[in-house]
Design a protein around this motif. Structure first.
Motif, short mmCIF file in Angstrom:
data_model
loop_
_atom_site.label_atom_id
_atom_site.label_comp_id
_atom_site.label_asym_id
_atom_site.label_seq_id
_atom_site.Cartn_x
_atom_site.Cartn_y
_atom_site.Cartn_z
N ALA A 201 0.98 -1.21 0.06
CA ALA A 201 0.02 -0.06 0.15
C ALA A 201 0.60 1.18 0.01
O ALA A 201 0.48 2.33 -0.72
CB ALA A 201 -0.97 -0.02 1.30
N ALA A 202 2.03 1.18 0.78
CA ALA A 202 2.91 2.53 0.79
C ALA A 202 3.35 2.95 -0.62
O ALA A 202 3.67 4.01 -1.05
CB ALA A 202 4.36 2.18 1.68
N LEU A 203 3.57 2.04 -1.40
CA LEU A 203 3.85 2.02 -2.73
C LEU A 203 2.94 2.69 -3.77
O LEU A 203 3.29 3.39 -4.66
CB LEU A 203 4.69 0.88 -3.52
CG LEU A 203 5.91 0.12 -2.86
CD1 LEU A 203 5.98 -1.29 -3.61
CD2 LEU A 203 6.84 0.88 -3.08
N LEU A 204 1.86 2.58 -3.24
CA LEU A 204 0.63 3.13 -4.18
C LEU A 204 -0.05 4.52 -3.60
O LEU A 204 -0.48 5.13 -4.63
CB LEU A 204 -0.39 2.05 -3.99
CG LEU A 204 -0.23 0.81 -4.68
CD1 LEU A 204 -1.29 -0.18 -4.18
CD2 LEU A 204 -0.08 0.97 -6.07
N VAL A 205 0.60 4.95 -2.44
CA VAL A 205 -0.11 6.21 -2.17
C VAL A 205 0.99 7.43 -2.56
O VAL A 205 1.94 7.17 -2.60
CB VAL A 205 -0.14 6.28 -0.53
CG1 VAL A 205 -1.22 5.47 -0.02
CG2 VAL A 205 1.07 6.31 0.05
N LYS A 206 0.09 8.71 -2.80
CA LYS A 206 0.80 9.56 -3.33
C LYS A 206 1.54 10.51 -2.41
O LYS A 206 2.77 10.99 -2.57
CB LYS A 206 0.00 10.61 -4.26
CG LYS A 206 0.54 11.86 -4.79
CD LYS A 206 -0.42 12.82 -5.42
CE LYS A 206 0.06 13.89 -6.24
NZ LYS A 206 -0.97 14.59 -7.00
N ASP A 207 1.14 10.63 -1.07
CA ASP A 207 1.64 11.37 -0.14
C ASP A 207 2.99 10.82 0.42
O ASP A 207 2.81 9.46 1.20
CB ASP A 207 0.81 11.89 0.98
CG ASP A 207 1.20 12.87 1.97
OD1 ASP A 207 1.11 13.88 1.72
OD2 ASP A 207 1.70 12.30 3.09
N ALA A 208 4.04 11.51 0.57
CA ALA A 208 5.32 10.80 0.94
C ALA A 208 5.24 10.67 2.59
O ALA A 208 5.81 9.65 2.91
CB ALA A 208 6.50 11.92 0.81
N SER A 209 4.39 11.34 3.33
CA SER A 209 4.50 11.38 4.89
C SER A 209 3.66 10.08 4.98
O SER A 209 3.93 9.38 5.82
CB SER A 209 3.95 12.56 5.44
OG SER A 209 2.71 12.63 4.95
N LEU A 210 2.52 9.73 4.49
CA LEU A 210 1.73 8.56 4.40
C LEU A 210 2.42 7.37 4.12
O LEU A 210 2.52 6.22 4.55
CB LEU A 210 0.31 8.75 3.69
CG LEU A 210 -0.44 7.54 4.01
CD1 LEU A 210 -1.11 7.12 5.26
CD2 LEU A 210 -1.63 7.96 3.06
N ARG A 211 3.16 7.43 3.04
CA ARG A 211 3.97 6.39 2.69
C ARG A 211 5.09 5.93 3.66
O ARG A 211 5.02 4.77 3.64
CB ARG A 211 4.72 6.85 1.22
CG ARG A 211 5.48 5.72 0.47
CD ARG A 211 6.18 6.08 -0.79
NE ARG A 211 5.50 6.80 -1.71
CZ ARG A 211 5.70 7.96 -1.90
NH1 ARG A 211 7.05 8.89 -1.80
NH2 ARG A 211 5.08 8.76 -2.59
N LYS A 212 5.74 6.87 4.22
CA LYS A 212 6.81 6.76 5.20
C LYS A 212 6.21 5.99 6.17
O LYS A 212 6.77 5.00 6.74
CB LYS A 212 7.42 7.91 5.54
CG LYS A 212 8.56 7.60 6.61
CD LYS A 212 9.26 9.09 7.12
CE LYS A 212 10.43 8.87 8.27
NZ LYS A 212 10.93 9.99 8.40
#
Length: 560
Positions: A201-212
């Motif tokens: 899921a982290a690879l799919l979200v646009k926001d970098a902070s959410l990805r982290k």
């Protein structure tokens, strides 16, 4: 496309193939033993009004929608994980219900996340199930509190912290002696696939902070180290469309000590408009602290502004049984709070449904007719907000001597007193902030009367639940002090607006003093005196039997 190295993810994928299947434990419950108790399942289910929950996702990209789908699968894993934490036989029991195809009983089991009715003093509703287990499945079922404390005293300081901490269960080894087992090992078969989905899921979200956050949290499931990912959660950008909360957080299930955290998950769409309107509360925390009716040394000297996020819930899983959570203030880990503060998440669509389906009909039943006009959603919404903010107020460590977390002193009483503190401090804060002009469209009459009506909404959840018993204690205390009144002739409750402010202030001082002193004996006396159902409250609860106790979600994501 952003490229991110995937060695950890590939390693987890290869490891997953070797995860052993969880086998039934000795003494398993059989399907033949599952029957309805004397109260009908229909009556129990009917206390929860179905309510549609979701949000407009038309602005989300296909990749973001795919990420939500993967996160929804994580929520399903959290459901399984929490069932195991709550009772060692829960997973077997649910399989029996599925096999038996008893849809009503399965629905009730899923609502309560187990076979105990949380708003009927944890009464079992499946025959053959034992009474509610104080130890849950965090400790051996036969372990006593005295055995636990004697054992903890023999441990090193580092292991004592783990024993009293959030992320280790206590088990017996081959010699029947108590030992610590990290969550990452105890729940390995579930946490590994959850971690993989989080990384995907982290690879799919646009926001970098959410990805982290998603990436770090997924790794936390494997390493059992949660501090870095807790801090990353606190730093999710206000611009992120999604707000995701997942991990071991609340300690209510640990009825023995309130030490061990249960896994839960919330997937939210951010409400940008409401969030911007409520940013003004971030700066009010220190002002309220300075006004609290407590000695200077009881004040929180390390108070930090609480970021506020308003969201609409898309899905949840794990430790999220009814009654549904309307807001939460996390993290609970004292180390994370010390380094990063906390974050308040207000779930607007849940609050709207609760007010419409439960609080309005409650008020019409128990509140004096001439004060009904004071009950409104804005007062309800803003008090929930202030409740969550107020968890940060007051002492968090004991006063005098060598300060220790209050939770370690008050133990199983901590959650109840903490919820009561947040409630009444939120009402205290409403009065102060109203005087500063922060609520131009809400009168204090509305705050006080809506709070009174909402007391019965919480008490209906049962005194075994921290919010319910905490609210009962507040209601009885405020009636004793004259801030609230009961008219036996009309059988209605009302607010005495000439006495309520002083009564609220007195209760804030009472609770925060007990907490700051870490005085478990006084906490016990306080709750035994006030955290009970008085005759007038029992009569009101009887009248409210036809009113839904809470809502049950109908998820828009499931429909899609």
């Amino acid at each position: 496309m952003v490229k991110i190295a995937l060695p950890a993810l590939l390693l987890l994928s290869s490891t997953l193939a070797f995860v052993p299947e969880v086998k039934a434990r000795p003494g398993s419950i059989t399907c033949d033993a599952i029957t309805n108790s004397t109260l009908t399942i229909h009556d129990r289910v009917a206390r929860f009004q179905p309510a549609n929950l979701g949000a407009d996702l038309s602005g989300f990209s296909k990749r973001e929608l795919l990420a939500i789908s993967k996160l929804q699968k994580v929520a399903h894993i959290m459901d399984k994980l929490y069932l195991r934490q709550a009772w060692s036989k829960n997973e077997e029991l649910r399989k029996c219900l599925v096999k038996k195809n008893d849809k009503d009983l399965l629905q009730l089991f899923d609502l309560f996340k187990g076979p105990w009715d949380r708003i009927a003093d944890n009464e079992p509703f499946i025959q053959g199930v034992p009474g509610h287990l104080t130890n849950a499945n965090f400790y051996p079922e036969d372990m006593t509190k005295e055995e636990f404390e004697t054992w903890v005293a023999t441990l090193s300081p580092a292991d004592q912290k783990k024993a009293k901490g959030f992320y280790h269960v206590v088990r017996r080894n081959n010699q029947k002696k108590l030992t610590l087992v990290p969550y990452s090992k105890e729940y390995r078969d579930l946490l590994i696939p959850a971690s993989i989905l989080m990384q995907e899921a982290a690879l799919l979200v646009k926001d970098a902070s959410l990805r982290k956050f998603l990436s770090l949290r997924g790794k936390s499931f494997i390493t059992n180290e949660y501090l870095e990912s807790e801090l990353a959660w606190l730093k999710i950008s206000p611009e992120s469309k999604l707000e995701v909360t997942v991990g071991p957080y609340e300690t209510y299930t640990d009825g023995l000590n309130s030490y061990k955290s249960a896994f839960e998950m919330f997937i939210h769409a951010r409400d940008f408009e409401s969030s911007s309107l409520l940013q003004k509360f971030e700066d009010s925390l220190a002002d309220v602290e300075a006004q609290l009716p407590i000695p200077e040394n009881y004040r929180n000297k390390n108070l930090k502004a609480t970021p506020i996020v308003v969201v609409n819930e898309l899905y949840n899983g794990g430790d999220v049984a009814v009654p549904m959570t309307a807001a939460y203030n996390l993290p609970n880990d004292e180390d994370a709070i010390a380094q990063g503060g906390s974050k308040l998440v207000i779930i607007k669509n849940v609050q709207e449904q609760k007010f419409a389906h439960t609080l309005k009909p409650i008020a019409e039943t128990v509140i004096a007719e001439d004060q009904l006009k004071n009950v409104n959603f804005d007062a309800f919404f803003n008090h929930v907000l202030l409740h969550e903010v107020s968890h940060s107020n007051g002492p968090h460590l004991t006063v005098g001597g060598s300060p220790v977390p209050i939770r370690s002193k008050l133990q199983e009483l901590h959650s109840t007193l903490e919820e009561a503190k947040a409630d009444i401090t939120g009402l205290f804060a409403a009065k102060y902030l109203s005087g500063k002009g922060l609520f131009p469209n809400i009168t204090m009459e509305s705050f006080y009367t809506t709070f009174l009506a909402s007391s019965f909404r919480s008490i209906r959840f049962g005194l075994n639940e921290a919010h319910g018993r905490g609210q009962a204690a507040q209601l009885n205390y405020l009636i004793e002090k004259g801030g609230f009144k009961y008219d036996a002739t009309a059988d209605k409750f009302s607010v005495d607006f000439t006495k309520i402010e002083e009564s609220v202030s007195s209760l804030v001082k009472e609770i925060m003093t007990i907490q700051g002193d870490g005085d478990k004996a006084k906490a016990t006396t306080f709750l035994n005196t006030y955290g009970v159902i008085k005759d007038h409250t029992a009569k009101a609860l009887e009248k409210l039997k036809s009113v839904p106790t809470d809502i049950q979600p109908i998820w828009g994501l499931d429909k899609k």
